[in-house]
Design an enzyme around this catalytic site. Sequence first.
Site, short mmCIF file in Angstrom:
data_model
loop_
_atom_site.label_atom_id
_atom_site.label_comp_id
_atom_site.label_asym_id
_atom_site.label_seq_id
_atom_site.Cartn_x
_atom_site.Cartn_y
_atom_site.Cartn_z
N CYS A 122 0.81 -0.98 0.37
CA CYS A 122 -0.12 0.37 0.14
C CYS A 122 0.68 1.50 0.26
O CYS A 122 0.26 2.51 -0.20
CB CYS A 122 -0.57 -0.10 1.55
SG CYS A 122 -2.20 -1.40 1.43
N HIS A 268 -3.50 6.64 2.58
CA HIS A 268 -4.09 5.97 1.74
C HIS A 268 -5.04 5.52 2.38
O HIS A 268 -5.51 5.72 3.28
CB HIS A 268 -2.41 4.26 2.17
CG HIS A 268 -3.18 3.52 2.20
ND1 HIS A 268 -4.04 2.29 1.32
CD2 HIS A 268 -3.19 2.38 2.85
CE1 HIS A 268 -4.37 1.31 0.98
NE2 HIS A 268 -4.08 0.62 1.99
N ASN A 299 -10.05 -0.60 -0.20
CA ASN A 299 -9.02 -0.48 -0.10
C ASN A 299 -8.13 -1.14 -1.35
O ASN A 299 -8.34 -2.36 -1.68
CB ASN A 299 -8.22 -1.17 1.21
CG ASN A 299 -7.08 -1.33 0.80
OD1 ASN A 299 -5.83 -1.04 0.58
ND2 ASN A 299 -6.82 -1.80 2.27
#
EC number: 2.3.1.180
Length: 343
Positions: A122, A268, A299
């Site tokens: 990520c 993020h 996500n």
Amino acid sequence: MSKIKPSKGAPYARILGVGGYRPTRVVPNEVILETIDSSDEWIRSRSGIVTRHWASEEETVAMMSIEASGKAIADAGIDPEQIGAVVVSTVSHFKQTPAVATEIAHRIGSGKPAAFDISAGCAGFGYGLTLAKGMVVEGSAEYVLVIGVERLSDLTDLEDRATAFLFGDGAGAVVVGPSQEPAIGPTVWGSEGDKSETIKQTVGWNEFRLGDVSQLPLDSKGEVKFPAITQEGQAVFRWAVFEMAKVAQQALDAAGIAPEDLDVFIPHQANMRIIDSMVKTLKLPEHVTVARDIESTGNTSAASIPLAMERLLATGQAKSGDTALVIGFGAGLVYAATVVTLP
């Protein structure tokens, strides 16, 4: 005395264009609830996610990347042939070699650029952005295409109550090029390998290929589960909230930016509660626009920051020239934060 000539790169680098691609299939929480014992209210309260996008068979890592890249290149106002390097961050391209970046470079018509993949979870977009800035300033490439792309639906255990609702698919891309003024700040990045077990793949590919069925996880039908991403939710939450707020502050300090000087915050998109907690810890003023793309996108790991950036600009919530703090963090555990001027 060295005989090597000095590099002839640009004084500085900046993001010149951004593009995104979200798969056509929108998956609401109700679909997730078909395989886990939970509720729509629980998923929303725990993560902030209402829907996510899942890729079809045709929406491959390469295809999504090419779509996002075309938009970013057009937004930057350059020709594909001017791209001198292609950097792709992904953990869900299942061919070990060749790098998917080479296929993307060829299919967008960029000639013969440097092309390679990186794996930084990520935080991958931040890692790629930092590499791109270095190439532009050093002079090895005038324009660099940085792509974050994931098909995390391929690595999701739909029976895992802790993660089944989290992940989505998509691609985000930016073009980084020369600038006459600072527009990408110093990167604060690093890793904490002692916490690597908190986010991981359940089973290694070799274990999956050769392993004893009795030693591998099974699904509700008694069949061997495909490797998936798993995490220790509470440990990751605590780390992200407390440690990443410190990293974000360090990035602000490195860029000489105070919270009140910010226009936009693009973290993020891991969890809405993490985002809200970071905003509070950083004491961001109310005028700062905060990306909350996770609500409808889930996500998407390396793709989450460029996708959120693209949406903020497209909807007018952010504008060209705004000063934005971006921070990515995830499996490794790894992180990267910097301050940028939006394209």
